[in-house]
Enzyme design. Structure first.
Site, PDB file in Angstrom:
ATOM      1  N   GLY A 155     -27.608 -36.829 -41.866  1.00 45.64           N
ATOM      2  CA  GLY A 155     -29.050 -36.686 -42.101  1.00 45.64           C
ATOM      3  C   GLY A 155     -29.782 -37.927 -42.571  1.00 45.64           C
ATOM      4  CB  SER A 156     -29.269 -41.608 -42.415  1.00 42.01           C
ATOM      5  OG  SER A 156     -29.197 -41.943 -41.059  1.00 42.01           O
ATOM      6  CB  ILE A 210     -26.657 -29.514 -24.986  1.00 40.88           C
ATOM      7  CG1 ILE A 210     -25.858 -30.814 -25.177  1.00 40.88           C
ATOM      8  CG2 ILE A 210     -27.629 -29.632 -23.819  1.00 40.88           C
ATOM      9  CD1 ILE A 210     -24.906 -31.134 -24.046  1.00 40.88           C
ATOM     10  CG  ASN A 269     -32.112 -36.377 -29.052  1.00 37.94           C
ATOM     11  OD1 ASN A 269     -31.686 -36.131 -30.188  1.00 37.94           O
ATOM     12  ND2 ASN A 269     -31.327 -36.914 -28.119  1.00 37.94           N
ATOM     13  CG  HIS A 319     -28.930 -41.140 -27.025  1.00 37.90           C
ATOM     14  ND1 HIS A 319     -27.910 -40.210 -27.134  1.00 37.90           N
ATOM     15  CD2 HIS A 319     -28.439 -42.165 -26.286  1.00 37.90           C
ATOM     16  CE1 HIS A 319     -26.850 -40.662 -26.479  1.00 37.90           C
ATOM     17  NE2 HIS A 319     -27.148 -41.837 -25.951  1.00 37.90           N
TER      18      HIS A 319
HETATM   19  C1  GAR Z   1     -27.669 -40.978 -35.114  1.00 40.82           C
HETATM   20  O1  GAR Z   1     -27.093 -42.204 -34.768  1.00 40.82           O
HETATM   21  C2  GAR Z   1     -28.281 -40.312 -33.879  1.00 40.82           C
HETATM   22  O2  GAR Z   1     -28.877 -41.213 -33.009  1.00 40.82           O
HETATM   23  C3  GAR Z   1     -27.069 -39.666 -33.264  1.00 40.82           C
HETATM   24  O3  GAR Z   1     -26.343 -39.154 -34.358  1.00 40.82           O
HETATM   25  C4  GAR Z   1     -26.584 -39.972 -35.513  1.00 40.82           C
HETATM   26  C5  GAR Z   1     -27.041 -39.078 -36.634  1.00 40.82           C
HETATM   27  O4  GAR Z   1     -27.185 -39.780 -37.825  1.00 40.82           O
HETATM   28  N1  GAR Z   1     -27.428 -38.653 -32.337  1.00 40.82           N
HETATM   29  C6  GAR Z   1     -26.755 -38.396 -31.236  1.00 40.82           C
HETATM   30  O5  GAR Z   1     -25.742 -38.983 -30.925  1.00 40.82           O
HETATM   31  C7  GAR Z   1     -27.331 -37.271 -30.400  1.00 40.82           C
HETATM   32  N2  GAR Z   1     -26.749 -37.277 -29.113  1.00 40.82           N
HETATM   33  P1  GAR Z   1     -27.918 -39.133 -39.065  1.00 40.82           P
HETATM   34  O6  GAR Z   1     -27.313 -37.739 -39.251  1.00 40.82           O
HETATM   35  O7  GAR Z   1     -27.593 -40.038 -40.199  1.00 40.82           O
HETATM   36  O8  GAR Z   1     -29.373 -39.060 -38.773  1.00 40.82           O
END
Ligand code: GAR
Length: 192
Positions: free
Chosen positions: A18-19, A94, A109, A111
């Site tokens: 969740g950053s 998805i 989203n 990515h």
């Molecule tokens: C992030 O790097 C995001 O881009 C990726 O997961 C991470 C979540 O980080 N998302 C995907 O790969 C979606 N296909 P976070 O939980 O610290 O925000």
């Protein structure tokens, strides 16, 4: 209908640390922000991101169920809370075409690659293995096809010889935090 000067209500869907959620919450607290994080939904009950929602006293739910049940419940929450935009932030499911059609609001989203390069998982490892010179992140609208909706914003960073997947992930997360805020500002530009 929301008053013209009210902030756009967004829901953030998460699965993990969740950053991006934390960053969106913090940016939404700025006076000039056009949005507020109103609802957080996780498909994992142990997602660390839920702690941020609790800390900032944002309505939060975890729905750790098969996709159809997750979507049915999430749709109800989105509608009953009058959410105007959904932001997927590290949400690792998805969404079905049925959900996307029924929800009738924009879904964004983030990515971790420069789409259309490197759709799917393990993007940093794949970028390094393929000896790409750059990688980065993309904020895009969600449509029925994986990582394929209209692009709103992209940011890129040079991959150096010493980069490994872990530190590339760190570098790109920093970019993601800027990109998500900018993407929301961009799509909400006409909002007073
Ligand atoms: C992030 O790097 C995001 O881009 C990726 O997961 C991470 C979540 O980080 N998302 C995907 O790969 C979606 N296909 P976070 O939980 O610290 O925000």
């Amino acid at each position: 209908m929301a008053a013209l000067n009210s902030k756009t209500k967004i829901a953030v869907f998460i699965s993990g640390k969740g950053s991006n959620l934390k960053n969106l919450i913090q940016k939404s607290k700025l006076k000039k922000s056009k949005y507020k994080v109103y609802l957080v939904i996780s498909n994992k009950s142990d997602a660390k991101g839920l702690d941020y929602a609790k800390k900032y006293k944002i309505k939060n739910y975890s729905i750790e169920k098969k996709l159809s049940i997750f979507e049915k419940n999430a749709l109800k929450l989105v509608k009953s809370n009058k959410i105007e935009v959904i932001c997927l932030a590290g949400f690792m499911k998805i969404l079905s075409p049925d959900f996307i059609n029924k929800v009738k609001i924009p879904i964004l989203n983030i990515h971790p690659s420069i789409l259309p390069k490197l759709k799917g998982l393990n993007t940093h490892e794949r970028a390094i293995k393929a000896k790409h010179k750059f990688s980065g992140c993309t904020v895009h609208y969600v449509n029925e096809k994986l990582d394929s909706g209209e692009i709103i914003i992209q940011k890129k960073v040079k991959i150096s010889k010493s980069d490994n997947p872990k530190n590339l992930e760190k570098k790109i997360l920093k970019l993601e935090h800027k990109a998500y805020k900018e993407a929301l500002d961009k799509i909400l530009v006409f909002k007073k």
